[in-house]
Design a protein around this motif. Structure first.
Motif, PDB file in Angstrom:
ATOM      1  N   GLY A  59     -12.328   0.397  49.660  1.00 52.09           N
ATOM      2  CA  GLY A  59     -10.935   0.700  49.330  1.00 52.09           C
ATOM      3  C   GLY A  59     -10.539   0.132  47.978  1.00 52.09           C
ATOM      4  N   GLU A  60     -11.002  -1.076  47.685  1.00 54.71           N
ATOM      5  CA  GLU A  60     -10.706  -1.673  46.377  1.00 54.71           C
ATOM      6  C   GLU A  60     -11.403  -0.901  45.272  1.00 54.71           C
ATOM      7  OE1 GLU A  60     -11.813  -5.767  46.705  1.00 54.71           O
ATOM      8  OE2 GLU A  60     -10.006  -6.307  47.807  1.00 54.71           O
ATOM      9  N   GLN A  61     -12.634  -0.456  45.552  1.00 59.21           N
ATOM     10  CA  GLN A  61     -13.354   0.332  44.551  1.00 59.21           C
ATOM     11  C   GLN A  61     -12.616   1.646  44.287  1.00 59.21           C
ATOM     12  OE1 GLN A  61     -17.203   0.518  46.487  1.00 59.21           O
ATOM     13  NE2 GLN A  61     -17.997  -1.104  45.175  1.00 59.21           N
ATOM     14  N   ARG A  62     -12.154   2.308  45.360  1.00 61.48           N
ATOM     15  CA  ARG A  62     -11.407   3.559  45.222  1.00 61.48           C
ATOM     16  C   ARG A  62     -10.116   3.320  44.443  1.00 61.48           C
ATOM     17  NH1 ARG A  62     -12.457   7.757  48.866  1.00 61.48           N
ATOM     18  NH2 ARG A  62     -10.252   8.275  48.898  1.00 61.48           N
ATOM     19  N   ALA A  63      -9.388   2.277  44.796  1.00 65.28           N
ATOM     20  CA  ALA A  63      -8.119   1.981  44.125  1.00 65.28           C
ATOM     21  C   ALA A  63      -8.350   1.713  42.639  1.00 65.28           C
ATOM     22  CB  ALA A  63      -7.439   0.788  44.794  1.00 65.28           C
ATOM     23  N   TYR A  64      -9.418   1.007  42.314  1.00 62.76           N
ATOM     24  CA  TYR A  64      -9.735   0.705  40.920  1.00 62.76           C
ATOM     25  C   TYR A  64      -9.969   2.006  40.155  1.00 62.76           C
ATOM     26  CZ  TYR A  64     -11.760  -1.939  37.024  1.00 62.76           C
ATOM     27  OH  TYR A  64     -12.008  -2.489  35.798  1.00 62.76           O
ATOM     28  N   LEU A  65     -10.757   2.914  40.757  1.00 67.12           N
ATOM     29  CA  LEU A  65     -11.049   4.179  40.086  1.00 67.12           C
ATOM     30  C   LEU A  65      -9.790   5.031  39.958  1.00 67.12           C
ATOM     31  CD1 LEU A  65     -12.923   6.193  38.793  1.00 67.12           C
ATOM     32  CD2 LEU A  65     -13.671   6.909  41.077  1.00 67.12           C
ATOM     33  N   ILE A  66      -8.961   5.073  40.977  1.00 70.28           N
ATOM     34  CA  ILE A  66      -7.715   5.840  40.905  1.00 70.28           C
ATOM     35  C   ILE A  66      -6.833   5.287  39.785  1.00 70.28           C
ATOM     36  CG2 ILE A  66      -5.550   6.343  42.118  1.00 70.28           C
ATOM     37  CD1 ILE A  66      -7.265   6.559  44.708  1.00 70.28           C
ATOM     38  N   ARG A  67      -6.772   3.970  39.671  1.00 72.83           N
ATOM     39  CA  ARG A  67      -5.970   3.356  38.610  1.00 72.83           C
ATOM     40  C   ARG A  67      -6.519   3.729  37.232  1.00 72.83           C
ATOM     41  NH1 ARG A  67      -1.144   2.672  38.161  1.00 72.83           N
ATOM     42  NH2 ARG A  67      -1.460   3.390  36.102  1.00 72.83           N
ATOM     43  N   ILE A  68      -7.843   3.735  37.092  1.00 75.80           N
ATOM     44  CA  ILE A  68      -8.459   4.136  35.815  1.00 75.80           C
ATOM     45  C   ILE A  68      -8.010   5.543  35.452  1.00 75.80           C
ATOM     46  CG2 ILE A  68     -10.637   4.823  34.710  1.00 75.80           C
ATOM     47  CD1 ILE A  68     -12.005   2.507  36.153  1.00 75.80           C
ATOM     48  N   VAL A  69      -8.096   6.464  36.404  1.00 74.13           N
ATOM     49  CA  VAL A  69      -7.752   7.862  36.133  1.00 74.13           C
ATOM     50  C   VAL A  69      -6.262   8.017  35.840  1.00 74.13           C
ATOM     51  CG1 VAL A  69      -7.657  10.174  37.134  1.00 74.13           C
ATOM     52  CG2 VAL A  69      -9.730   8.804  37.352  1.00 74.13           C
ATOM     53  N   LEU A  70      -5.418   7.303  36.556  1.00 78.20           N
ATOM     54  CA  LEU A  70      -3.982   7.391  36.271  1.00 78.20           C
ATOM     55  C   LEU A  70      -3.671   6.836  34.877  1.00 78.20           C
ATOM     56  CD1 LEU A  70      -2.473   6.518  39.745  1.00 78.20           C
ATOM     57  CD2 LEU A  70      -2.557   8.749  38.622  1.00 78.20           C
ATOM     58  N   ASN A  71      -4.346   5.778  34.481  1.00 87.62           N
ATOM     59  CA  ASN A  71      -4.166   5.258  33.116  1.00 87.62           C
ATOM     60  C   ASN A  71      -4.622   6.286  32.084  1.00 87.62           C
ATOM     61  OD1 ASN A  71      -3.057   2.818  33.877  1.00 87.62           O
ATOM     62  ND2 ASN A  71      -4.995   1.726  33.853  1.00 87.62           N
ATOM     63  N   GLU A 120       1.484  -5.181  42.120  1.00 85.79           N
ATOM     64  CA  GLU A 120       1.797  -6.539  42.569  1.00 85.79           C
ATOM     65  C   GLU A 120       1.985  -6.644  44.080  1.00 85.79           C
ATOM     66  OE1 GLU A 120       5.209  -7.366  40.176  1.00 85.79           O
ATOM     67  OE2 GLU A 120       4.034  -7.621  38.357  1.00 85.79           O
ATOM     68  N   LEU A 121       1.883  -5.508  44.785  1.00 84.98           N
ATOM     69  CA  LEU A 121       1.998  -5.531  46.248  1.00 84.98           C
ATOM     70  C   LEU A 121       0.779  -6.222  46.861  1.00 84.98           C
ATOM     71  CD1 LEU A 121       3.171  -1.861  46.959  1.00 84.98           C
ATOM     72  CD2 LEU A 121       4.533  -3.941  47.210  1.00 84.98           C
ATOM     73  N   PRO A 122       0.908  -6.750  48.075  1.00 85.63           N
ATOM     74  CA  PRO A 122      -0.273  -7.281  48.767  1.00 85.63           C
ATOM     75  C   PRO A 122      -1.332  -6.184  48.908  1.00 85.63           C
ATOM     76  CG  PRO A 122       1.738  -7.880  49.929  1.00 85.63           C
ATOM     77  CD  PRO A 122       2.134  -6.931  48.843  1.00 85.63           C
ATOM     78  N   ARG A 123      -2.602  -6.572  48.969  1.00 84.97           N
ATOM     79  CA  ARG A 123      -3.731  -5.639  48.926  1.00 84.97           C
ATOM     80  C   ARG A 123      -3.604  -4.479  49.907  1.00 84.97           C
ATOM     81  NH1 ARG A 123      -7.928  -4.535  51.684  1.00 84.97           N
ATOM     82  NH2 ARG A 123      -7.686  -6.289  53.090  1.00 84.97           N
ATOM     83  N   MET A 124      -3.418  -4.748  51.185  1.00 78.78           N
ATOM     84  CA  MET A 124      -3.378  -3.675  52.177  1.00 78.78           C
ATOM     85  C   MET A 124      -2.184  -2.756  51.940  1.00 78.78           C
ATOM     86  SD  MET A 124      -4.697  -2.045  54.667  1.00 78.78           S
ATOM     87  CE  MET A 124      -5.911  -3.048  55.475  1.00 78.78           C
ATOM     88  N   ARG A 125      -1.046  -3.328  51.640  1.00 79.05           N
ATOM     89  CA  ARG A 125       0.157  -2.532  51.385  1.00 79.05           C
ATOM     90  C   ARG A 125      -0.060  -1.652  50.158  1.00 79.05           C
ATOM     91  NH1 ARG A 125       4.983  -6.233  52.067  1.00 79.05           N
ATOM     92  NH2 ARG A 125       4.134  -6.204  54.155  1.00 79.05           N
ATOM     93  N   ARG A 126      -0.693  -2.211  49.126  1.00 84.31           N
ATOM     94  CA  ARG A 126      -0.985  -1.451  47.904  1.00 84.31           C
ATOM     95  C   ARG A 126      -1.915  -0.281  48.211  1.00 84.31           C
ATOM     96  NH1 ARG A 126      -2.705  -5.425  44.858  1.00 84.31           N
ATOM     97  NH2 ARG A 126      -4.852  -5.194  45.529  1.00 84.31           N
ATOM     98  N   GLU A 127      -2.958  -0.516  49.018  1.00 84.40           N
ATOM     99  CA  GLU A 127      -3.888   0.555  49.367  1.00 84.40           C
ATOM    100  C   GLU A 127      -3.175   1.673  50.112  1.00 84.40           C
ATOM    101  OE1 GLU A 127      -7.563  -0.628  51.223  1.00 84.40           O
ATOM    102  OE2 GLU A 127      -7.764  -2.338  49.883  1.00 84.40           O
ATOM    103  N   VAL A 128      -2.301   1.314  51.039  1.00 77.45           N
ATOM    104  CA  VAL A 128      -1.548   2.315  51.793  1.00 77.45           C
ATOM    105  C   VAL A 128      -0.675   3.134  50.841  1.00 77.45           C
ATOM    106  CG1 VAL A 128       0.291   2.636  53.505  1.00 77.45           C
ATOM    107  CG2 VAL A 128      -1.585   1.058  53.987  1.00 77.45           C
ATOM    108  N   VAL A 129       0.022   2.475  49.941  1.00 78.45           N
ATOM    109  CA  VAL A 129       0.902   3.168  49.000  1.00 78.45           C
ATOM    110  C   VAL A 129       0.090   4.070  48.072  1.00 78.45           C
ATOM    111  CG1 VAL A 129       2.452   2.814  47.016  1.00 78.45           C
ATOM    112  CG2 VAL A 129       2.745   1.459  49.092  1.00 78.45           C
TER     113      VAL A 129
END
Length: 177
Positions: A59-71, A120-129
Motif C-alpha cells: 500500500g505504501e509502495q502504491r501510494a508513493y507511485l500515485i503521488r509521483i504521478v499526481l506530481n 499529513e494524515l495517519p498512514r491508514m487514513r491516508r491510504e483510504v483517502v
C-alpha cells in the motif's frame, strides 16, 4: 493486493496502471497528457526504486507511485503551451480565459493545500483517502486494505473532519499574507 511487497518496479506499475491513468486524467482532463504523466511517473519510479522497494507495505509502495504521478500531472499543468491551447484566436475570449485561468491557478493552489493536508494524515487514513480519490468504492477499499467497510467509512469521516480543519486553517492563514 498481495500481502508481500512488489518484487520490482514493473510489477508495481502494472498492478497500479489503471489507477494511475484514472487519477492523472481526473486532474488533467486530457488522455494524452494523462499518459505522459503516467509514463514520466514510471521513469521516476525506476530511478527511485531503491527507496520505493524498501517501503514496508505494498500500500505504501502504491501510494508513493500515485503521488509521483499526481506530481507529474501537476507539473504538466504548469507547461506554458497548455495556456496557449486554451486561448484560441478570439481576443475577447482571451480576456475571459485569462480570468478563468486565474481561477484555475487558485483552484490548483487550493488543491496543493489539500494534497499537503492528505499527506499529513495517519498512514491508514491516508491510504483510504488516496484509494477513494483514485475512484475506488468503499467495498473495494475494504478488500484491498483488509479492513471492514465500516472502518473505511470511519477513516473517510475522520479524514474529512481533519482535512476540513487543516485546510480551513491554511486558507485563513493565507488570507493574512
Amino acid at each position: 493486493m498481495p500481502p508481500a511487497q512488489y518484487g520490482n518496479a514493473e510489477s508495481l506499475f502494472r498492478a497500479v496502471h489503471a489507477d494511475l491513468a484514472r487519477a492523472a486524467y481526473g486532474l488533467l482532463g486530457h488522455h494524452a497528457d494523462a499518459e505522459d504523466a503516467v509514463q514520466n511517473g514510471f521513469c521516476q519510479l525506476m530511478v527511485a526504486w531503491h527507496r520505493v522497494g524498501n517501503l514496508a507495505t505494498p500500500g505504501e509502495q502504491r501510494a508513493y507511485l500515485i503521488r509521483i504521478v499526481l506530481n507529474e500531472a501537476l507539473q504538466i499543468l504548469r507547461y506554458p503551451h497548455r495556456r496557449w491551447e486554451r486561448l484560441g484566436v478570439d481576443a475577447a475570449k482571451a480576456v475571459a480565459t485569462r480570468e478563468s485561468m486565474d481561477d484555475e491557478i487558485q483552484a490548483r493552489d487550493d488543491l496543493r493545500l489539500v494534497w499537503k493536508a492528505i499527506s499529513e494524515l495517519p498512514r491508514m487514513r491516508r491510504e483510504v483517502v488516496l484509494l477513494r480519490a483514485a475512484g475506488y468504492e468503499y467495498t473495494e477499499i475494504a478488500a484491498r486494505l483488509r479492513i471492514s467497510v465500516s472502518a473505511v467509512r470511519s477513516h473517510i469521516s475522520y479524514a474529512r473532519k481533519q482535512l476540513s480543519r487543516t485546510v480551513s486553517r491554511d486558507w485563513e492563514g493565507r488570507k493574512d499574507e
